[in-house]
Design a protein around this motif. Structure first.
Motif: not given
Ligand SMILES: Nc1ncnc2c1ncn2[C@@H]1O[C@H](COP(=O)(O)OP(=O)(O)O)[C@@H](O)[C@H]1O
Ligand SMILES: [Mg+2]
Length: 440
Positions: A360-365, A426-440
């Motif tokens: 999404t945009g300049r971010i990898a999700v 007992n249902k489940g887990t979601e981890f979401v990581v957002e990483l910028p594609l380029a160094a700032k």
């Protein structure tokens, strides 16, 4: 001020005595003593003064007080006229101290002349008390003004010291205490705006240091405990082998296997600890290069597939975008590995794990989602803490050190990214990581 008032008085007196001289000259020359007497008394009352007329040798002829007739007055103002030929003379004196208080008088003389020269002298004496008391009043009010302004300056000085000096010395005191290792100090946020800001900043700093200090202690105690447990287990196993002479070789072998596992555990813990310590080093440089994050996720999931197949799980990988990235690939590899490893570990047989990557945009999700054991609400806030495990026994059994997520967290922070977790027990887990594609 005194000089000015005296000079003014002298001018007035001279004017009065000269006016008097004009009025009495003829009476004196005619030797009309009764009339002269009356005139002097009248003027004396008018000027509130003692008036005398002297002959040209300085002898009193008429005195408005009626006391000094016949006396010779040997005073400077008289001799100024007789000997020095002045037309008038003036002097101010302190005389007859009464009640320890000086009495001030003035003496003013003027000559009485006809065409043959000096005939007599008019002498005018009055009290200077009015001038003196005016000056005293003036002095008193100046003094009052001085004290009031001194008091006001003192109050101002105290006020300013309370808003400038006092907060600074409190702050200095706080810093000294902190320098001696007491991170519990906080200072009152008082004083001017700048000093208030400084105090607030100091308080934030000391709070952070206090937290840091306590988490460091916690870390050391956790780490020691984590290392002690496998050592204790190994010691028991080894002692059994050493002291039980008749031990079944099969059991002894089993024990040795257990010892070997504990050594592996120790290795894992030490390796993770070293990773964490290296991440703590703020000067750490990310070893950035260009690579495809999509390929990286794909290859890790491929390796993990073996493990998930053993548990008959369904590992679904969905890469929407390659996500070309300029980052530290070996660190991100550890991030992805830890998240997928947790998902596989904390999900039972026949579970499903979804790994999804999009841009999404300049971010990898990246999302890693499972329908496993889930994490209870009250534990969610702690799972990124070092050594924190929801179920210690279970995590230990599966080879977990409790350091995985804190390593993940640190590595994501180093990349300027974010991590979120959604989970329900007992249902489940979601981890979401957002990483910028380029160094700032
Ligand atoms: N996907 C998950 N499902 C359920 N619980 C999880 C999951 N991921 C992490 N956890 C919980 O968070 C704890 C910390 O994770 P981690 O730091 O990776 O340590 P561990 O070495 O135990 O895997 C785990 O012990 C576990 O209780
Ligand atoms: Mg883990």
């Amino acid at each position: 001020m005194g000089n000015y008032q005296l000079a003014q008085r002298m001018r007035n007196d001279k004017y009065s005595v000269e006016k008097l001289a004009v009025n009495v000259t003829q009476l004196f020359l005619n030797a009309d003593m009764p009339q002269l007497n009356t005139t002097l008394e009248r003027f004396g009352g008018e000027y509130n003064a003692r008036l005398m007329v002297l002959d040209k040798y300085g002898k009193v002829q008429v005195d408005s007080y009626g006391k000094a007739e016949g006396q010779r007055l040997n005073i400077k103002e008289v001799s100024d006229i007789i000997n020095a030929g002045e037309a008038s003379s003036y002097g101010a004196y302190s005389v007859n101290p009464i009640n320890n208080k000086d009495n001030y008088i003035n003496i003013c003389t003027a000559n009485l002349v006809n065409n043959q020269g000096l005939q007599g002298i008019v002498l005018f004496t009055s009290s200077l008390e009015d001038v003196i008391s005016n000056l005293n009043k003036l002095q008193a009010s100046i003094l009052k003004f001085f004290w009031i302004s001194a008091l006001v300056s003192m109050i101002f000085a105290l006020f300013f010291s309370s808003i400038i000096t006092r907060p600074i010395s409190t702050l200095t005191h706080g810093i000294e205490k902190m320098g001696k290792g007491d991170f519990s100090v906080r200072v009152a946020e008082r004083g001017s705006k700048e000093i208030k800001n400084l105090s607030a900043t100091f308080n934030i700093m000391s709070e952070k240091l206090e937290n840091l200090e306590s988490s460091r202690n916690q870390f050391i105690s956790n780490a020691s405990h984590e290392l002690k447990t496998p050592l204790a287990t190994m010691k028991i196993l080894l002692e059994s082998i050493i002291y039980q002479d008749d031990m079944d070789p099969e059991i002894a072998k089993e024990f040795l296997n257990d010892i070997n596992k504990e050594i592996d555990r120790l290795n894992f813990v030490v390796k993770d600890l070293l990773t964490l310590v290296s991440l703590d080093n703020k000067a750490i440089n990310l070893d950035r290069s260009k690579f495809s994050f999509g390929k990286l996720v794909q290859s890790i999931c491929k390796k993990m597939a073996l493990l998930s197949e053993q548990k008959n799980q369904n590992l679904i990988v969905d890469i929407d975008d390659e996500c070309e990235m300029y980052a530290d690939s070996s660190k991100l590899q550890q991030v992805v590995y830890n998240l997928v490893d947790n998902a596989v570990k904390y999900t039972g047989e026949n579970g499903t794990i979804n790994v999804n990557l999009r841009k999404t945009g300049r971010i990898a999700v990246l999302s890693v989602k499972d329908n496993g054991t889930g994490i209870p609400q009250e534990d969610l806030k702690n799972i990124f803490d070092r050594f924190y495990r929801v179920d210690k026994a279970r995590s230990r059994e599966s080879g977990g050190t409790g350091l995985g997520l804190s390593i993940v967290y640190q590595m994501i922070m180093l990349h300027g990214g974010k991590i979120y977790v959604n989970s329900e027990a007992n249902k489940g887990t979601e981890f979401v990581v957002e990483l910028p594609l380029a160094a700032k």
